[in-house]
Design a protein around this motif. Structure first.
Motif, PDB file in Angstrom:
ATOM      1  N   MET A   1       0.832  -1.204   0.000  1.00 16.11           N
ATOM      2  CA  MET A   1       0.000   0.000   0.000  1.00 16.11           C
ATOM      3  C   MET A   1       0.867   1.254   0.000  1.00 16.11           C
ATOM      4  SD  MET A   1      -3.203  -0.479  -0.276  1.00 16.11           S
ATOM      5  CE  MET A   1      -3.716   1.160   0.253  1.00 16.11           C
ATOM      6  N   CYS A   2       1.974   1.227   0.742  1.00 21.42           N
ATOM      7  CA  CYS A   2       2.882   2.379   0.769  1.00 21.42           C
ATOM      8  C   CYS A   2       3.432   2.665  -0.621  1.00 21.42           C
ATOM      9  CB  CYS A   2       4.032   2.121   1.737  1.00 21.42           C
ATOM     10  SG  CYS A   2       3.589   2.267   3.477  1.00 21.42           S
ATOM     11  N   ILE A   3       3.822   1.605  -1.324  1.00 21.49           N
ATOM     12  CA  ILE A   3       4.359   1.777  -2.670  1.00 21.49           C
ATOM     13  C   ILE A   3       3.309   2.361  -3.603  1.00 21.49           C
ATOM     14  CG2 ILE A   3       5.271   0.554  -4.673  1.00 21.49           C
ATOM     15  CD1 ILE A   3       6.519  -1.467  -2.719  1.00 21.49           C
ATOM     16  N   LEU A   4       2.082   1.814  -3.530  1.00 22.61           N
ATOM     17  CA  LEU A   4       1.006   2.280  -4.415  1.00 22.61           C
ATOM     18  C   LEU A   4       0.628   3.727  -4.117  1.00 22.61           C
ATOM     19  CD1 LEU A   4      -1.294  -0.890  -4.511  1.00 22.61           C
ATOM     20  CD2 LEU A   4       0.209  -0.031  -6.324  1.00 22.61           C
ATOM     21  N   VAL A   5       0.465   4.044  -2.831  1.00 19.00           N
ATOM     22  CA  VAL A   5       0.081   5.411  -2.456  1.00 19.00           C
ATOM     23  C   VAL A   5       1.181   6.398  -2.835  1.00 19.00           C
ATOM     24  CG1 VAL A   5      -0.367   6.942  -0.508  1.00 19.00           C
ATOM     25  CG2 VAL A   5      -1.488   4.721  -0.626  1.00 19.00           C
ATOM     26  N   THR A   6       2.432   6.014  -2.625  1.00 24.31           N
ATOM     27  CA  THR A   6       3.545   6.888  -2.996  1.00 24.31           C
ATOM     28  C   THR A   6       3.546   7.174  -4.489  1.00 24.31           C
ATOM     29  OG1 THR A   6       4.928   6.110  -1.162  1.00 24.31           O
ATOM     30  CG2 THR A   6       6.060   7.093  -3.045  1.00 24.31           C
ATOM     31  N   ALA A   7       3.347   6.135  -5.284  1.00 28.28           N
ATOM     32  CA  ALA A   7       3.344   6.302  -6.741  1.00 28.28           C
ATOM     33  C   ALA A   7       2.187   7.191  -7.198  1.00 28.28           C
ATOM     34  CB  ALA A   7       3.265   4.936  -7.422  1.00 28.28           C
ATOM     35  N   VAL A   8       0.997   6.941  -6.657  1.00 26.18           N
ATOM     36  CA  VAL A   8      -0.179   7.723  -7.061  1.00 26.18           C
ATOM     37  C   VAL A   8      -0.050   9.170  -6.593  1.00 26.18           C
ATOM     38  CG1 VAL A   8      -2.658   8.003  -6.749  1.00 26.18           C
ATOM     39  CG2 VAL A   8      -1.703   5.718  -7.135  1.00 26.18           C
ATOM     40  N   ALA A   9       0.352   9.364  -5.323  1.00 28.13           N
ATOM     41  CA  ALA A   9       0.499  10.716  -4.786  1.00 28.13           C
ATOM     42  C   ALA A   9       1.546  11.494  -5.554  1.00 28.13           C
ATOM     43  CB  ALA A   9       0.859  10.662  -3.304  1.00 28.13           C
ATOM     44  N   THR A  10       2.644  10.839  -5.921  1.00 27.96           N
ATOM     45  CA  THR A  10       3.709  11.516  -6.665  1.00 27.96           C
ATOM     46  C   THR A  10       3.224  11.928  -8.044  1.00 27.96           C
ATOM     47  OG1 THR A  10       5.408  10.263  -5.457  1.00 27.96           O
ATOM     48  CG2 THR A  10       6.065  11.287  -7.531  1.00 27.96           C
ATOM     49  N   ALA A  11       2.476  11.047  -8.700  1.00 29.29           N
ATOM     50  CA  ALA A  11       1.956  11.369 -10.031  1.00 29.29           C
ATOM     51  C   ALA A  11       0.976  12.538  -9.969  1.00 29.29           C
ATOM     52  CB  ALA A  11       1.285  10.137 -10.640  1.00 29.29           C
ATOM     53  N   ILE A  12       0.064  12.504  -9.017  1.00 26.21           N
ATOM     54  CA  ILE A  12      -0.933  13.573  -8.893  1.00 26.21           C
ATOM     55  C   ILE A  12      -0.268  14.894  -8.533  1.00 26.21           C
ATOM     56  CG2 ILE A  12      -2.893  14.391  -7.527  1.00 26.21           C
ATOM     57  CD1 ILE A  12      -3.807  11.483  -7.310  1.00 26.21           C
ATOM     58  N   CYS A  13       0.653  14.847  -7.584  1.00 24.59           N
ATOM     59  CA  CYS A  13       1.310  16.085  -7.147  1.00 24.59           C
ATOM     60  C   CYS A  13       2.193  16.669  -8.237  1.00 24.59           C
ATOM     61  CB  CYS A  13       2.126  15.837  -5.879  1.00 24.59           C
ATOM     62  SG  CYS A  13       1.094  15.600  -4.408  1.00 24.59           S
ATOM     63  N   PHE A  14       2.801  15.799  -9.070  1.00 27.68           N
ATOM     64  CA  PHE A  14       3.590  16.332 -10.180  1.00 27.68           C
ATOM     65  C   PHE A  14       2.691  17.076 -11.157  1.00 27.68           C
ATOM     66  CE2 PHE A  14       5.248  15.875 -14.526  1.00 27.68           C
ATOM     67  CZ  PHE A  14       6.405  16.631 -14.391  1.00 27.68           C
ATOM     68  N   ALA A  15       1.532  16.497 -11.448  1.00 27.98           N
ATOM     69  CA  ALA A  15       0.590  17.181 -12.339  1.00 27.98           C
ATOM     70  C   ALA A  15       0.166  18.524 -11.742  1.00 27.98           C
ATOM     71  CB  ALA A  15      -0.628  16.292 -12.585  1.00 27.98           C
ATOM     72  N   MET A  16      -0.010  18.555 -10.430  1.00 29.95           N
ATOM     73  CA  MET A  16      -0.405  19.801  -9.770  1.00 29.95           C
ATOM     74  C   MET A  16       0.702  20.847  -9.854  1.00 29.95           C
ATOM     75  SD  MET A  16      -2.450  18.570  -6.365  1.00 29.95           S
ATOM     76  CE  MET A  16      -2.799  20.261  -5.923  1.00 29.95           C
ATOM     77  N   THR A  17       1.977  20.407  -9.771  1.00 22.72           N
ATOM     78  CA  THR A  17       3.063  21.375  -9.869  1.00 22.72           C
ATOM     79  C   THR A  17       3.075  22.046 -11.236  1.00 22.72           C
ATOM     80  OG1 THR A  17       4.687  19.715 -10.617  1.00 22.72           O
ATOM     81  CG2 THR A  17       4.506  20.090  -8.249  1.00 22.72           C
ATOM     82  N   VAL A  18       2.752  21.285 -12.264  1.00 23.15           N
ATOM     83  CA  VAL A  18       2.709  21.864 -13.608  1.00 23.15           C
ATOM     84  C   VAL A  18       1.607  22.921 -13.684  1.00 23.15           C
ATOM     85  CG1 VAL A  18       2.302  21.394 -16.048  1.00 23.15           C
ATOM     86  CG2 VAL A  18       3.618  19.761 -14.669  1.00 23.15           C
ATOM     87  N   VAL A  19       0.443  22.608 -13.112  1.00 21.74           N
ATOM     88  CA  VAL A  19      -0.669  23.554 -13.115  1.00 21.74           C
ATOM     89  C   VAL A  19      -0.313  24.812 -12.332  1.00 21.74           C
ATOM     90  CG1 VAL A  19      -3.058  23.932 -12.370  1.00 21.74           C
ATOM     91  CG2 VAL A  19      -2.398  21.737 -13.401  1.00 21.74           C
ATOM     92  N   VAL A  20       0.286  24.627 -11.153  1.00 20.41           N
ATOM     93  CA  VAL A  20       0.676  25.775 -10.317  1.00 20.41           C
ATOM     94  C   VAL A  20       1.672  26.660 -11.050  1.00 20.41           C
ATOM     95  CG1 VAL A  20       1.916  26.446  -8.225  1.00 20.41           C
ATOM     96  CG2 VAL A  20       0.184  24.656  -8.116  1.00 20.41           C
TER      97      VAL A  20
END
Length: 262
Positions: free
Chosen positions: A5-24
């Motif tokens: 679960m840690c691996i999955l959450v880390t991967a998903v959170a990193t992907a979502i947050c990277f997309a957010m950095t582009v938007v910001v």
């Protein structure tokens, strides 16, 4: 199951947050504003998922209005999100150039203006430190792990001299930071997560103007001595006070420091 679960959450959170950095970055026209996403969203998610109970002291020693070099020992990959959260300033990391090629994380570091250092090539390493010095003179704080690698057993390793050459060139304060417990929660080269406490102690700024321009080892020793003392205060293993500086080209190994006569 927890580790998966840690691996999955880390991967998903990193992907979502990277997309957010582009938007910001697009909205603000300022890539540096993306550090907010790491501090407020990405870091807290990873800390929570890893089960780390973070206790921080000394935040009064952080001045967001003053360019500063923050220096810490390094025990775990978890240190990066923990330091984003516990050091309340939009600093830039100085990281190994290999991280540039890590999907999402490396892309974020590049996109947000963090600094990569190629330690294997002296001319490129010098150019990277010059770029960092330019950012600092422009008012940006930076964060470094002078051990150059994560400690295998929690002891403070010898330091590379590059960060202290940067500090002496920039003539800004160096703030020593000690982290203890992250290597137990998430050991080096492992996803064997063991929830538990992580302590972060932020020391008082060290004035670099009292050191000669070439006294990198003297400054390294002053900073490392504080980190070792704080490690012991936090229940850690400290480190060998005589093994101050890492041998050239070798991470985690050192030699007895030679203080400049000046």
């Amino acid at each position: 199951m927890r580790n998966l679960m840690c691996i999955l959450v880390t991967a998903v959170a990193t992907a979502i947050c990277f997309a957010m950095t582009v938007v910001v970055a697009i909205i603000t026209l300022n890539p540096g504003a993306t550090v907010w996403v790491a501090r407020r969203l990405w870091g807290p998610i990873l800390i929570w998922m890893g089960g780390a109970k973070v206790v921080v002291t000394g935040q009064e020693n952080v001045d967001p209005n003053r360019a500063t070099i923050y220096v810490s020992n390094h025990q775990s990959s978890l240190d990066i999100p923990i330091h984003f959260v516990t050091v309340p300033v939009n600093f830039r990391y100085v990281a190994k150039h290999q991280l540039k090629y890590v999907p999402l994380v490396g892309w974020y570091l590049w996109f947000a203006g963090h600094i990569f250092v190629n330690r294997g090539k002296r001319d490129k390493a010098i150019a990277s430190l010059d770029a960092a010095a330019q950012k600092i003179r422009g008012g940006t704080s930076v964060f470094l792990y002078p051990e150059g690698t994560r400690s295998d057993d929690g002891r403070v390793l010898p330091f590379k001299k590059g960060p202290f050459a940067l500090a002496l060139k920039s003539r800004v304060p160096v703030v020593p930071i000690t982290i203890e417990g992250s290597g137990t929660v998430m050991p080096k080269n492992s996803w064997n997560i063991k929830p538990g406490p992580v302590y972060v102690k932020i020391g008082k700024p060290i004035d670099t103007t009292g050191f000669a321009e070439d006294d990198r080892e003297g400054l390294a020793k002053a900073v490392r001595d504080v980190i070792i003392a704080q490690s012991l205060e936090l229940g850690g293993k400290g480190g060998d006070p005589e093994r101050v500086v890492a041998a050239a080209g070798i991470e985690g190994e050192g030699r007895q420091a030679r203080r400049n006569a000046s």
